[in-house]
Motif scaffolding. Structure first.
Motif, PDB file in Angstrom:
ATOM      1  N   VAL A 209       0.005  19.828  23.343  1.00  0.00           N
ATOM      2  CA  VAL A 209       0.025  19.548  24.814  1.00  0.00           C
ATOM      3  C   VAL A 209       0.470  18.728  24.618  1.00  0.00           C
ATOM      4  O   VAL A 209       0.456  18.096  24.880  1.00  0.00           O
ATOM      5  CB  VAL A 209      -1.199  19.995  25.659  1.00  0.00           C
ATOM      6  N   GLU A 210       2.109  19.046  25.102  1.00  0.00           N
ATOM      7  CA  GLU A 210       2.627  18.209  25.740  1.00  0.00           C
ATOM      8  C   GLU A 210       3.921  18.155  26.801  1.00  0.00           C
ATOM      9  O   GLU A 210       3.525  19.472  27.733  1.00  0.00           O
ATOM     10  CB  GLU A 210       3.729  18.365  24.343  1.00  0.00           C
ATOM     11  N   HIS A 211       4.270  16.970  27.104  1.00  0.00           N
ATOM     12  CA  HIS A 211       5.064  16.927  28.988  1.00  0.00           C
ATOM     13  C   HIS A 211       5.816  18.126  28.662  1.00  0.00           C
ATOM     14  O   HIS A 211       6.732  18.217  27.792  1.00  0.00           O
ATOM     15  CB  HIS A 211       5.217  15.654  29.061  1.00  0.00           C
ATOM     16  N   PHE A 300      11.320  13.606  21.052  1.00  0.00           N
ATOM     17  CA  PHE A 300      11.401  14.403  20.218  1.00  0.00           C
ATOM     18  C   PHE A 300      10.379  15.353  20.069  1.00  0.00           C
ATOM     19  O   PHE A 300       9.480  14.656  20.618  1.00  0.00           O
ATOM     20  CB  PHE A 300      11.400  14.243  18.622  1.00  0.00           C
ATOM     21  N   PHE A 301      10.143  16.585  19.551  1.00  0.00           N
ATOM     22  CA  PHE A 301       9.574  17.222  19.734  1.00  0.00           C
ATOM     23  C   PHE A 301       8.926  17.986  18.429  1.00  0.00           C
ATOM     24  O   PHE A 301       8.016  18.866  18.181  1.00  0.00           O
ATOM     25  CB  PHE A 301       8.871  18.220  21.503  1.00  0.00           C
ATOM     26  N   ASP A 302       9.838  18.004  17.308  1.00  0.00           N
ATOM     27  CA  ASP A 302      10.239  18.906  16.507  1.00  0.00           C
ATOM     28  C   ASP A 302      10.718  18.048  15.412  1.00  0.00           C
ATOM     29  O   ASP A 302      11.761  17.690  15.987  1.00  0.00           O
ATOM     30  CB  ASP A 302      10.421  20.205  16.917  1.00  0.00           C
ATOM     31  N   VAL A 358       4.023  21.938  31.694  1.00  0.00           N
ATOM     32  CA  VAL A 358       3.582  21.200  30.069  1.00  0.00           C
ATOM     33  C   VAL A 358       3.747  22.589  28.930  1.00  0.00           C
ATOM     34  O   VAL A 358       4.613  22.930  29.420  1.00  0.00           O
ATOM     35  CB  VAL A 358       1.994  21.100  30.232  1.00  0.00           C
ATOM     36  N   MET A 359       3.997  21.947  27.603  1.00  0.00           N
ATOM     37  CA  MET A 359       4.175  23.288  26.657  1.00  0.00           C
ATOM     38  C   MET A 359       3.447  22.842  25.711  1.00  0.00           C
ATOM     39  O   MET A 359       2.392  21.931  25.259  1.00  0.00           O
ATOM     40  CB  MET A 359       5.244  22.830  25.810  1.00  0.00           C
ATOM     41  N   VAL A 360       2.770  24.520  25.633  1.00  0.00           N
ATOM     42  CA  VAL A 360       1.507  24.132  24.911  1.00  0.00           C
ATOM     43  C   VAL A 360       2.045  25.659  23.317  1.00  0.00           C
ATOM     44  O   VAL A 360       2.208  26.905  23.780  1.00  0.00           O
ATOM     45  CB  VAL A 360       0.410  25.433  25.624  1.00  0.00           C
ATOM     46  N   LYS A 361       1.716  24.369  22.733  1.00  0.00           N
ATOM     47  CA  LYS A 361       1.733  25.200  21.455  1.00  0.00           C
ATOM     48  C   LYS A 361       1.110  25.435  20.287  1.00  0.00           C
ATOM     49  O   LYS A 361       0.456  24.618  20.006  1.00  0.00           O
ATOM     50  CB  LYS A 361       3.389  24.740  20.943  1.00  0.00           C
ATOM     51  N   SER A 362       0.858  26.699  19.554  1.00  0.00           N
ATOM     52  CA  SER A 362       0.442  27.082  18.364  1.00  0.00           C
ATOM     53  C   SER A 362       0.864  25.987  17.078  1.00  0.00           C
ATOM     54  O   SER A 362       1.326  25.662  17.024  1.00  0.00           O
ATOM     55  CB  SER A 362       0.357  28.308  18.256  1.00  0.00           C
ATOM     56  N   GLN A 377       4.461  28.119  24.368  1.00  0.00           N
ATOM     57  CA  GLN A 377       4.071  29.032  26.174  1.00  0.00           C
ATOM     58  C   GLN A 377       4.505  27.232  26.788  1.00  0.00           C
ATOM     59  O   GLN A 377       3.467  26.162  26.791  1.00  0.00           O
ATOM     60  CB  GLN A 377       3.028  29.392  25.996  1.00  0.00           C
ATOM     61  N   LYS A 378       5.356  27.659  28.104  1.00  0.00           N
ATOM     62  CA  LYS A 378       5.132  26.804  29.236  1.00  0.00           C
ATOM     63  C   LYS A 378       4.563  26.843  30.065  1.00  0.00           C
ATOM     64  O   LYS A 378       3.691  28.042  30.724  1.00  0.00           O
ATOM     65  CB  LYS A 378       6.588  27.014  29.648  1.00  0.00           C
ATOM     66  N   VAL A 379       4.185  26.240  30.828  1.00  0.00           N
ATOM     67  CA  VAL A 379       3.125  26.133  31.920  1.00  0.00           C
ATOM     68  C   VAL A 379       3.938  25.098  32.882  1.00  0.00           C
ATOM     69  O   VAL A 379       4.233  23.619  32.982  1.00  0.00           O
ATOM     70  CB  VAL A 379       1.647  25.156  32.357  1.00  0.00           C
ATOM     71  N   LYS A 380       4.202  25.793  34.482  1.00  0.00           N
ATOM     72  CA  LYS A 380       4.857  24.879  35.106  1.00  0.00           C
ATOM     73  C   LYS A 380       4.683  25.751  36.932  1.00  0.00           C
ATOM     74  O   LYS A 380       4.674  27.327  36.463  1.00  0.00           O
ATOM     75  CB  LYS A 380       6.099  24.939  35.319  1.00  0.00           C
ATOM     76  N   PRO A 381       4.384  24.580  37.578  1.00  0.00           N
ATOM     77  CA  PRO A 381       3.623  25.861  38.622  1.00  0.00           C
ATOM     78  C   PRO A 381       4.939  26.044  39.414  1.00  0.00           C
ATOM     79  O   PRO A 381       4.304  27.050  40.503  1.00  0.00           O
ATOM     80  CB  PRO A 381       2.968  23.983  40.054  1.00  0.00           C
ATOM     81  N   LEU A 485      17.753  24.994  43.269  1.00  0.00           N
ATOM     82  CA  LEU A 485      17.262  23.667  42.318  1.00  0.00           C
ATOM     83  C   LEU A 485      18.742  22.747  41.292  1.00  0.00           C
ATOM     84  O   LEU A 485      18.586  21.675  41.739  1.00  0.00           O
ATOM     85  CB  LEU A 485      16.428  24.452  41.200  1.00  0.00           C
ATOM     86  N   ARG A 486      19.008  24.027  40.555  1.00  0.00           N
ATOM     87  CA  ARG A 486      20.682  22.909  39.824  1.00  0.00           C
ATOM     88  C   ARG A 486      20.886  23.614  39.361  1.00  0.00           C
ATOM     89  O   ARG A 486      20.549  25.460  38.679  1.00  0.00           O
ATOM     90  CB  ARG A 486      19.897  22.646  39.314  1.00  0.00           C
ATOM     91  N   TYR A 487      22.270  23.829  38.546  1.00  0.00           N
ATOM     92  CA  TYR A 487      23.346  24.685  38.227  1.00  0.00           C
ATOM     93  C   TYR A 487      22.658  24.360  36.743  1.00  0.00           C
ATOM     94  O   TYR A 487      22.374  23.133  36.410  1.00  0.00           O
ATOM     95  CB  TYR A 487      24.982  24.120  38.138  1.00  0.00           C
TER      96      TYR A 487
HETATM   97  N1  ATP Z   1       8.103  19.389  25.219  1.00  0.00           N
HETATM   98  C1  ATP Z   1       8.987  19.996  24.534  1.00  0.00           C
HETATM   99  N2  ATP Z   1       8.971  20.983  23.618  1.00  0.00           N
HETATM  100  C2  ATP Z   1       9.668  22.572  24.173  1.00  0.00           C
HETATM  101  N3  ATP Z   1      11.046  22.101  24.492  1.00  0.00           N
HETATM  102  C3  ATP Z   1      10.735  21.777  25.872  1.00  0.00           C
HETATM  103  C4  ATP Z   1      10.250  20.446  25.604  1.00  0.00           C
HETATM  104  N4  ATP Z   1       9.760  19.726  27.229  1.00  0.00           N
HETATM  105  C5  ATP Z   1      11.011  20.298  27.208  1.00  0.00           C
HETATM  106  N5  ATP Z   1      11.224  21.356  26.777  1.00  0.00           N
HETATM  107  C6  ATP Z   1      12.232  22.121  27.554  1.00  0.00           C
HETATM  108  O1  ATP Z   1      11.853  23.237  27.654  1.00  0.00           O
HETATM  109  C7  ATP Z   1      12.548  24.026  27.199  1.00  0.00           C
HETATM  110  C8  ATP Z   1      11.755  25.534  26.879  1.00  0.00           C
HETATM  111  O2  ATP Z   1      11.612  26.338  27.964  1.00  0.00           O
HETATM  112  P1  ATP Z   1      12.273  28.044  28.045  1.00  0.00           P
HETATM  113  O3  ATP Z   1      12.056  28.489  26.644  1.00  0.00           O
HETATM  114  O4  ATP Z   1      12.024  28.399  28.687  1.00  0.00           O
HETATM  115  O5  ATP Z   1      14.052  26.906  28.453  1.00  0.00           O
HETATM  116  P2  ATP Z   1      14.666  27.527  28.867  1.00  0.00           P
HETATM  117  O6  ATP Z   1      14.747  29.406  29.655  1.00  0.00           O
HETATM  118  O7  ATP Z   1      15.688  26.774  28.972  1.00  0.00           O
HETATM  119  O8  ATP Z   1      13.116  27.352  30.375  1.00  0.00           O
HETATM  120  P3  ATP Z   1      12.830  26.456  31.771  1.00  0.00           P
HETATM  121  O9  ATP Z   1      14.382  27.355  32.564  1.00  0.00           O
HETATM  122  O10 ATP Z   1      11.465  26.950  31.919  1.00  0.00           O
HETATM  123  O11 ATP Z   1      14.262  25.355  32.078  1.00  0.00           O
HETATM  124  C9  ATP Z   1      12.809  24.441  25.858  1.00  0.00           C
HETATM  125  O12 ATP Z   1      14.730  24.717  25.846  1.00  0.00           O
HETATM  126  C10 ATP Z   1      13.316  22.647  26.287  1.00  0.00           C
HETATM  127  O13 ATP Z   1      14.781  22.336  26.974  1.00  0.00           O
END
Ligand code: ATP
Length: 515
Positions: A209-211, A300-302, A358-362, A377-381, A485-487
């Motif tokens: 589980v990552e930020h 970095f996350f990967d 947070v991001m939850v990743k297998s 999987q992304k968890v955002k409120p 929210l933003r462009y």
């Molecule tokens: N810990 C993390 N692991 C992976 N991606 C992350 C992380 N933190 C932030 N991110 C960002 O979140 C994005 C992944 O969410 P998603 O696949 O929904 O892309 P998105 O469509 O740009 O999402 P969103 O619109 O929710 O930002 C990644 O492209 C990356 O830019």
């Protein structure tokens, strides 16, 4: 049949046929037919709406000012058009403006009216159809009679559909020869929304589980002292982010490919507004002002490659070990295999620090380049949608003279034009109003006194309370309490949310009137 010489008119006709059908099968069949007969990868480039040279620097103005009488009969081949565009792109130096105009006039003069129209849209980027990519992958597989998985993987690693098509015709082994190459970007792995944190944990089992930081995606490639940095769209930005290049050069390894997020922090370590990070990435939000003095920090996350070893097909568990070795101090905050309580604490901490969630990743998952799967999987409120700006109304009162009320569209998953789902003028700062007035006028197709219609190119992230059934809009749904929210200059319209995603937010039991 014109074996080996696909006529340009055939591409134009096929492109029109694609736009006219909603059937994926029909699209695949039409594309496969031309791919089978192609003698140049430019056939694929044109069909996905980009010149094979990429952007060749013909402005909107130029291509509309040049309008010689069209040819009566189609005669141009794809090869001829491709060569002419290559020639055009290479004209430089003294008298370039006139020579370029002459080159385009010559090409347009040999094109029929329909071909001229196609060329204009090709050159202005209007034809660019990210939505067709998946269909084209299928068509290449069909045309070359190879498994679609092999084609998809080759595309992910090469990042180029024309190159993939050429390899596919040589056979499966040519496709399999595409490797992760340090210096050449791969399409980033994406995430799906989770129902909730506990559900994501339950579904994924062993996970990290990552930020989820709210910045801009970066992919970093380093080989010795050579560093390349790419955006989410695989655009190279190495030259604009010297602080990141320097940092990557200092990492304790020889060669590495890292995936991460970058953003600017305030002095006390909180994230700065997204617009400020994006403005460092060039053009879109007016890089003027003191934004250059904002330093970007990477998280970095990967890790996809380390010191000669490709890690794409290794489980995340292994890739994280490599990541810690290569990027120790710059790894995104996260916890490996937390229990439910610990995971909830990570989410709270992320939100308290001003991040998105947070991001939850297998930990068992491989890096599925270019795919949006369940392994991440992304968890955002807060609920948001990425929509396309279709038009904008002139403001009144304090906003007189500024473009204010935005018309928002959701993507048609079948590749048709975006479907309008609502309007909003909320959440726009003075800076954003000024910026969008300039930017939207520059892509206007119709400047009315009330509404300015624009080319559907800009993606904007909208926060909302929900959606409701509405007979007023063509999709039968309307946003409720939408605010900006933003462009999202890092997203193409092909990546905007679909009308189906919008309808999925309808309260249970609500049935939208069919379009
Ligand atoms: N810990 C993390 N692991 C992976 N991606 C992350 C992380 N933190 C932030 N991110 C960002 O979140 C994005 C992944 O969410 P998603 O696949 O929904 O892309 P998105 O469509 O740009 O999402 P969103 O619109 O929710 O930002 C990644 O492209 C990356 O830019």
């Amino acid at each position: 049949m014109h074996h080996g010489h696909v006529l340009f008119s055939e591409v134009v006709e096929t492109s029109a046929a694609l736009a006219a059908t909603r059937s994926r099968l029909a699209k695949v069949a039409a594309l496969a037919e031309l791919v089978r007969r192609m003698s140049t990868p430019a056939v694929v480039s044109f069909l996905i709406g980009v010149p094979s040279q990429g952007r060749i620097g013909a402005g909107y103005r130029t291509v509309f000012d040049i309008a010689p009488p069209p040819a009566e009969q189609p005669g141009l081949t794809v090869v001829e058009v491709d060569e002419a565009l290559g020639g055009y792109a290479s004209i430089a130096g003294k008298g370039a403006v006139q020579r370029r105009a002459a080159a385009l006039t010559d090409l347009f003069g040999r094109a029929t009216a329909a071909e001229q129209d196609f060329l204009r849209r090709l050159l202005t980027g209007e034809l660019r159809q990210g939505a067709l990519e998946g269909v084209m992958v299928d068509a290449i597989a069909r045309a070359a009679e190879v498994p679609v998985e092999v084609v998809r993987r080759a595309y992910m690693l090469s990042g180029s559909l024309p190159a993939t098509a050429v390899a596919a015709r040589e056979g499966e082994s040519a496709l399999a020869a595409f490797r992760l190459e340090v210096g050449r970007p791969v399409r980033p792995m994406l995430a799906s929304p989770a129902e909730s944190l506990p559900e994501a944990l339950a579904e994924l089992g062993a996970c990290v589980v990552e930020h989820k930081l709210d910045g801009a995606r970066i992919q970093v490639h380093r080989s010795g002292e050579q560093v390349h940095i790419f955006t989410r769209n695989l655009r190279e930005i190495t030259g604009t982010v010297p602080e990141l290049v320097e940092l990557v050069c200092g990492l304790p390894c020889e060669s590495v490919v890292l995936d991460g997020e970058t953003l600017a922090l305030t002095d006390d370590g909180k994230p700065r507004p997204f617009q400020e990070t994006m403005s460092r990435f060039g053009a879109l939000l007016g890089a003027e002002g003191d934004t250059r003095s904002l330093l970007l920090s990477p998280f970095f996350f990967d890790c996809l490659h380390l010191d000669g070893v490709d890690l794409l097909d290794e489980p995340l568990r292994e890739r994280l070990a490599a990541l810690r070795k290569a990027a120790g101090d710059h790894v995104i905050p996260g916890v490996v295999e937390p229990d439910e309580e610990r995971a909830a604490a990570v989410l709270d901490a992320a939100l308290a620090a001003g991040h998105e969630g947070v991001m939850v990743k297998s930990l068992e998952s491989v890096y599925a380049a270019g795919r949006r799967g369940r392994a991440w999987q992304k968890v955002k409120p807060v609920h948001t949608l990425d929509l396309v700006v279709l038009g904008v109304e002139w403001g009144s009162g304090r906003r007189k003279g500024l473009l204010s009320n935005l018309h928002l569209g959701a993507r048609d998953p079948e590749g048709g034009p975006p479907v309008m789902v609502g309007k909003t003028f909320k959440g726009l700062t003075d800076e954003l109003l000024a910026w969008q007035t300039r930017e939207l006028l520059s892509i206007a197709t119709d400047r009315g006194d009330w509404v300015v219609t624009v080319r559907p190119e800009l993606v904007i992230e909208i926060e909302l309370d929900g959606v409701q059934v509405s007979p007023r809009y063509p999709g039968g749904v309307a946003l409720r309490f939408a605010r900006v929210l933003r462009y999202r200059p890092d997203k193409d319209p092909a990546e905007a949310d679909t009308i189906d995603a919008v309808r999925a937010l309808l309260p249970k039991g609500g049935t939208p009137t069919p379009p």
